[in-house]
Design an enzyme around this catalytic site. Structure first.
Site, PDB file in Angstrom:
ATOM      1  CB  THR A 144      53.945  42.432  35.849  1.00  0.00           C
ATOM      2  OG1 THR A 144      52.889  41.455  35.703  1.00  0.00           O
ATOM      3  CG2 THR A 144      54.906  41.795  36.690  1.00  0.00           C
ATOM      4  CB  THR A 197      56.435  45.803  32.390  1.00  0.00           C
ATOM      5  OG1 THR A 197      55.741  44.575  31.864  1.00  0.00           O
ATOM      6  CG2 THR A 197      56.154  45.630  33.822  1.00  0.00           C
ATOM      7  CB  CYS A 228      52.598  50.414  27.983  1.00  0.00           C
ATOM      8  SG  CYS A 228      51.412  49.339  27.270  1.00  0.00           S
TER       9      CYS A 228
HETATM   10  N1  PLP Z   1      45.776  46.304  26.644  1.00  0.00           N
HETATM   11  C1  PLP Z   1      46.545  47.314  25.824  1.00  0.00           C
HETATM   12  C2  PLP Z   1      45.857  48.266  25.447  1.00  0.00           C
HETATM   13  C3  PLP Z   1      47.748  47.071  25.965  1.00  0.00           C
HETATM   14  O1  PLP Z   1      48.635  47.766  24.946  1.00  0.00           O
HETATM   15  C4  PLP Z   1      48.392  45.685  26.313  1.00  0.00           C
HETATM   16  C5  PLP Z   1      49.959  45.674  26.115  1.00  0.00           C
HETATM   17  O2  PLP Z   1      50.636  46.227  25.735  1.00  0.00           O
HETATM   18  C6  PLP Z   1      47.604  44.886  26.966  1.00  0.00           C
HETATM   19  C7  PLP Z   1      46.206  45.223  27.201  1.00  0.00           C
HETATM   20  C8  PLP Z   1      48.226  43.709  27.857  1.00  0.00           C
HETATM   21  O3  PLP Z   1      48.751  43.944  28.893  1.00  0.00           O
HETATM   22  P1  PLP Z   1      49.054  42.561  30.003  1.00  0.00           P
HETATM   23  O4  PLP Z   1      49.591  41.844  29.094  1.00  0.00           O
HETATM   24  O5  PLP Z   1      49.604  43.169  30.903  1.00  0.00           O
HETATM   25  O6  PLP Z   1      47.664  42.085  30.284  1.00  0.00           O
END
Ligand code: PLP
Length: 272
Positions: free
Chosen positions: A214, A217, A219
């Site tokens: 997940t 997702t 993005c």
């Molecule tokens: N890092 C970046 C550059 C992101 O754009 C995002 C979410 O859009 C995340 C991390 C966070 O991802 P997660 O919530 O799956 O850890």
């Protein structure tokens, strides 16, 4: 004789995730999988792995502006995906670029906090994002926690609440909203609601897939929508097609990264 073709361009303005499941790297993979050409400008470097986000370094604003304006001085873009924004200065530069280069087909993924709890956007910059970007982008794609942060509500994701939440987001200036239901209590389906400011609604639902893949997702969905918009699809059809793409990826995500992670606290595997 070689056949010529024109590949639509999609600009991703987002964070850099070395783990490669979110931000510009993920967007680039999606855009190319959907036959577009990805252009990427990064708002921030992050330090992260399968266990979470550990550090964030916003791109110095002068350099961010140089990256963005140098690219746009030269390249026309058919659509734009905006993700992690880091701070208010970056937001201001993006707003300036949208006006200066008359950017269109813009999808704003309202990324605020990583699921591991790291802030990806300065709290004080929220009002700047709302004021400068909400009125000029084509659609915003908040998930349930982001809707609650934006509106200071306790929305749980039920169908009955959607119109009130959409109205709240329109009152903040948004033109169209895709409220994503991934965080709802519905264990059977993942249902997203698209509403425009004439209150035309469309529901997009797929079966909920139980998976650890997940990471990224949001993005994948937002850059997928932008990729389809770039190809000339309508906003409703772009959402439908991007959600189908996301669903297929959730069904077939590769375990290769999981296999290579050495941490015993793996939280999330990349989707793409
Ligand atoms: N890092 C970046 C550059 C992101 O754009 C995002 C979410 O859009 C995340 C991390 C966070 O991802 P997660 O919530 O799956 O850890």
């Amino acid at each position: 004789m070689a056949q010529s073709s024109v590949t639509p361009t999609v600009l991703s303005i987002a964070g850099f995730d070395p783990y490669s499941g979110a931000g510009i790297l993920a967007d680039s993979k999606v855009i190319h999988a959907l036959s577009g050409y990805a252009l990427c400008v990064t708002t921030a470097l992050t330090a992260q792995n399968s266990t979470g986000v550990y550090d964030v370094l916003p791109t110095p604003v002068e350099h961010f502006k140089a990256q963005l304006f140098t690219l746009l001085d030269d390249m026309q873009v058919d659509a734009v995906k905006i993700g992690m924004l880091a701070n208010a200065e970056i937001v201001m530069v993006i707003a300036e670029a949208i006006e200066k280069y008359a950017l269109k087909n813009i999808v704003l993924d309202t990324v605020l906090v990583s699921s591991s709890g790291k802030s990806l956007f300065e709290e004080e910059a929220l009002s700047v994002m709302i004021e400068k970007l909400f009125p000029v982008v084509d659609v915003i794609t908040p998930n349930i926690p982001e809707v609650n942060r934006l509106l200071d509500t306790k929305f749980t994701g039920t169908k009955e609440e959607i119109e009130t939440m959409a109205k709240g987001l329109f009152d903040l200036g948004a033109k169209r909203v895709l409220i994503k239901g991934g965080h709802s209590a519905d264990t059977l389906n993942a249902t997203d609601y698209f509403v425009d400011n004439d209150f035309h609604k469309e529901t997009f639902s797929t079966a909920r897939i139980l998976t650890t893949h997940t990471h990224g997702t949001g993005c994948v969905l937002s850059s997928g929508i932008a990729a389809y918009l770039a190809k000339g699809e309508s906003i409703n059809r772009s959402i439908y097609l991007a959600k189908e793409f996301l669903y297929q990826r959730l069904c077939t995500a590769s375990d290769i990264v999981f296999k290579y992670c050495t941490s015993n606290t793996v939280r999330k595997e990349p989707l793409i």
